[in-house]
Design an enzyme around this catalytic site. Structure first.
Site, PDB file in Angstrom:
ATOM      1  N   HIS A  19       0.813  -1.213   0.000  1.00  0.00           N
ATOM      2  CA  HIS A  19       0.000   0.000   0.000  1.00  0.00           C
ATOM      3  C   HIS A  19       0.850   1.269   0.000  1.00  0.00           C
ATOM      4  O   HIS A  19       0.335   2.362  -0.235  1.00  0.00           O
ATOM      5  CB  HIS A  19      -0.928  -0.009   1.215  1.00  0.00           C
ATOM      6  CG  HIS A  19      -2.290   0.546   0.966  1.00  0.00           C
ATOM      7  ND1 HIS A  19      -2.882   0.602  -0.290  1.00  0.00           N
ATOM      8  CD2 HIS A  19      -3.206   1.095   1.823  1.00  0.00           C
ATOM      9  CE1 HIS A  19      -4.094   1.138  -0.187  1.00  0.00           C
ATOM     10  NE2 HIS A  19      -4.301   1.456   1.071  1.00  0.00           N
ATOM     11  N   ASP A  91      -0.527   2.590  -5.344  1.00  0.00           N
ATOM     12  CA  ASP A  91      -0.588   1.152  -5.595  1.00  0.00           C
ATOM     13  C   ASP A  91      -1.924   0.772  -6.224  1.00  0.00           C
ATOM     14  O   ASP A  91      -2.945   1.408  -5.968  1.00  0.00           O
ATOM     15  CB  ASP A  91      -0.413   0.387  -4.288  1.00  0.00           C
ATOM     16  CG  ASP A  91      -1.501   0.738  -3.278  1.00  0.00           C
ATOM     17  OD1 ASP A  91      -1.531   1.899  -2.807  1.00  0.00           O
ATOM     18  OD2 ASP A  91      -2.344  -0.125  -2.969  1.00  0.00           O
TER      19      ASP A  91
END
Length: 205
Positions: A19, A91
C-alpha cells in the site's frame, strides 16, 4: 511547477508494504534527484527538486491514506496550482505486481487514497501513475516469516512485502520515475503510449 504526490501511510511499520508503493516511488525520485522528502509543509512531508527540466514538489501526505486528499488540496491551494499540475502515484491491486499504468482520469477503483483525492478536489480529472501490487492466488500463501496472507485485500496490502516482491518492486520504482519524467517532458498521451504496455503474462486492466 508540478506537484508529484505519492500515496501511502506514515510510520515505519508501513514502509515496505504494498500500500506504500506511492511513498516508495516518491522516495526513489527524491534519491535520484539528490534530495530527501523531510520538509514539513502543511499536512505532508515535501522536497523541492528538478525533474525533466522542471521544478517539482515531491510530496508524501502524513494524513494516512484515507485522508490523502486533504493534503493534496492544501498544497494545490497554497501553491496556486490547478489539478492539471498534479501527478499522483499509488498502488493498484487490480494490476499484477511489477506492472505500471498511467491514466489521465478515472474512478478510484476502490482505492481509498484515490477516492479521497477525487472527493476533496471534486473531480476525477487528475493524472495518476498506478503501480501494480496484485498477487496471484498461488502466491498468496507464504510470507518470509511464515505467516499466511490471502492474495489481495487489506491484510496483504498492509503486510510487509516478501524479499522476492521487494526485488520486483525495486525495478518498477525505477520505471515509475521514468514514467513521471515522460509525463512532464512529453505529455500524458506520449507517456501512456510508452509505458502502458500489456504485461508479459497477458493480464489487462
Amino acid at each position: 511547477m508540478k506537484l508529484i504526490v505519492g500515496l501511502g501511510n506514515p510510520g515505519i511499520e508501513y514502509q515496505f508494504t504494498p500500500h506504500n508503493a506511492g511513498f516508495l516511488a516518491v522516495d526513489r525520485i527524491a534519491e535520484d534527484c539528490g534530495v530527501q522528502v523531510v520538509n514539513r509543509r502543511g499536512k505532508a512531508m515535501t522536497a523541492k527538486a528538478r525533474l525533466a527540466g522542471e521544478e517539482v514538489l515531491l510530496v508524501k501526505p502524513d494524513t494516512f491514506m484515507n485522508l490523502s486528499g486533504l493534503s493534496v488540496k492544501a498544497l494545490l491551494e497554497e501553491l496556486e496550482l490547478a489539478a492539471s499540475e498534479l501527478i499522483v502515484i499509488y498502488d493498484e491491486l487490480a494490476l499484477p505486481l511489477g506492472t505500471l499504468r498511467i491514466r489521465e482520469r478515472g474512478s478510484s477503483g476502490g482505492h481509498n487514497g484515490a477516492k479521497s483525492v477525487s472527493g476533496v478536489l471534486g473531480t476525477e480529472e487528475w493524472l495518476r501513475v498506478r503501480i501494480g501490487v496484485g498477487r496471484s492466488p498461488k502466491d498468496g500463501a507464504a510470507l518470509d516469516d511464515g505467516r499466511e496472507v490471502k492474495a489481495g485485500g487489506k491484510d496483504y496490502l498492509l503486510s510487509p512485502m516478501s524479499k522476492r516482491e521487494l526485488v520486483v518492486m525495486d525495478e518498477v520504482l525505477d520505471r515509475a520515475k521514468l514514467a513521471v519524467e515522460a509525463v512532464i517532458a512529453k505529455g500524458a498521451k506520449a507517456a501512456m503510449s510508452e509505458f502502458n504496455g500489456v504485461p508479459k503474462d497477458g493480464a489487462t486492466e
